[in-house]
Design a protein around this motif. Structure first.
Motif, PDB file in Angstrom:
ATOM      1  N   ALA A  29      40.392  39.359  40.779  1.00 19.83           N
ATOM      2  CA  ALA A  29      39.162  39.916  41.318  1.00 19.83           C
ATOM      3  C   ALA A  29      38.014  38.920  41.200  1.00 19.83           C
ATOM      4  O   ALA A  29      37.917  38.177  40.236  1.00 19.83           O
ATOM      5  N   LEU A  32      33.042  41.046  40.274  1.00 18.46           N
ATOM      6  CA  LEU A  32      33.515  42.309  39.713  1.00 18.46           C
ATOM      7  C   LEU A  32      32.498  43.439  39.876  1.00 18.46           C
ATOM      8  O   LEU A  32      32.884  44.601  40.017  1.00 18.46           O
ATOM      9  N   LYS A  35      32.933  45.387  42.952  1.00 13.93           N
ATOM     10  CA  LYS A  35      34.261  45.987  43.070  1.00 13.93           C
ATOM     11  C   LYS A  35      34.562  46.947  41.927  1.00 13.93           C
ATOM     12  O   LYS A  35      35.695  47.377  41.759  1.00 13.93           O
ATOM     13  N   THR A  36      33.554  47.245  41.117  1.00 14.84           N
ATOM     14  CA  THR A  36      33.714  48.152  39.978  1.00 14.84           C
ATOM     15  C   THR A  36      33.096  49.499  40.308  1.00 14.84           C
ATOM     16  O   THR A  36      31.984  49.580  40.846  1.00 14.84           O
ATOM     17  N   LEU A  43      37.811  49.041  38.071  1.00 14.27           N
ATOM     18  CA  LEU A  43      37.969  48.303  39.322  1.00 14.27           C
ATOM     19  C   LEU A  43      38.457  49.235  40.438  1.00 14.27           C
ATOM     20  O   LEU A  43      39.303  50.090  40.212  1.00 14.27           O
ATOM     21  N   CYS A  56      38.081  53.930  42.684  1.00  9.75           N
ATOM     22  CA  CYS A  56      38.965  53.533  41.594  1.00  9.75           C
ATOM     23  C   CYS A  56      40.081  54.579  41.444  1.00  9.75           C
ATOM     24  O   CYS A  56      40.086  55.612  42.109  1.00  9.75           O
TER      25      CYS A  56
END
Length: 243
Positions: A29, A32, A35-36, A43, A56
């Motif tokens: 990744a 982050l 994308k969290t 994630l 997620c």
């Protein structure tokens, strides 16, 4: 740091539990934070097709429990295929526009050749008649040149349109290329150009009037001049006999 490692461990356990029945590769990744999951701090590697967003695993199991969810890689593969089809349509449009441009180039050469032939023929004919008709010869030459300029101007305008379409299509293709090469599924899905498929339909320029028979643009001029020559020669001979 320990908290992050703990979350990552729990994430992998949930990941294996949810996708143990099919292949689902993990990728490294980047960025982050984007994308969290802001709700669970995990994630995002699941895509909710119902809500059209990345989530997620915990979101998929709870907030999106009854939604149609797939792995990010599966959604990426599906959209990758659509993007490839879109790019192929752009490429075909480029080929069509390039073909149009070549036809215009050929038409341009034919019109120029036809105009030069007509001008030469008019000069040859009028050089054989009396000096009193020289003014008419010059007038005809100017009319041919004006028609040539009109036709070439029309063709050049079409060329510019076709070249602009080719440039626009190549620009759109270059904008799609980064999406086709990136391995980052989340970045791909979050930045996917959703309207690209709507812009692949391109209409060709109408070249029927240009490419039909460009060599015949000035045939009517040559025919009229030939008839004029015959009449003038007849009048000349008849006048000479009377004199």
């Amino acid at each position: 740091m320990r908290k992050m490692l703990k979350h990552m461990k729990a994430h992998l356990e949930k990941h294996n539990e949810l996708f143990r029945w099919r292949k689902h590769p993990l990728t490294e990744a980047t960025d982050l934070q984007s994308k969290t999951c802001s709700l669970h701090g995990r994630l995002m590697d699941v895509f909710c097709r119902t809500d059209q967003k990345c989530v997620c695993l915990l979101c998929a199991l709870h907030e999106h429990k009854n939604h149609h969810s797939v792995s990010a890689s599966e959604e990426r593969a599906d959209r990758q295929r659509k993007l490839m089809e879109t790019r192929e349509k752009f490429l075909q449009n480029v080929r069509d526009r390039e073909k149009d441009f070549q036809e215009l180039k050929q038409a341009e050469e034919s019109v120029t050749c036809s105009a030069q032939t007509a001008v030469s023929e008019s000069e040859r004919i009028f050089s054989e008649v009396l000096c009193s008709v020289q003014k008419t010869s010059v007038c005809v030459t100017e009319l041919i040149a004006e028609r040539q300029r009109e036709e070439l101007s029309h063709i050049e305008g079409l060329q510019e349109k076709v070249q602009q379409k080719i440039s626009d299509l190549r620009l759109k293709m270059s904008e799609l290329d980064p999406f086709l090469t990136t391995e980052d599924h989340i970045h791909f899905l979050q930045n996917y150009p959703s309207d690209c498929e709507e812009s692949t339909s391109e209409e060709s320029e109408d070249l029927s009037n240009i490419s039909e028979n460009p060599k015949a643009f000035f045939c009517n001029v040559e025919l009229l001049l030939s008839k004029l020559q015959e009449r003038l020669m007849h009048v000349t001979k008849e006048t000479a006999i009377k004199i």
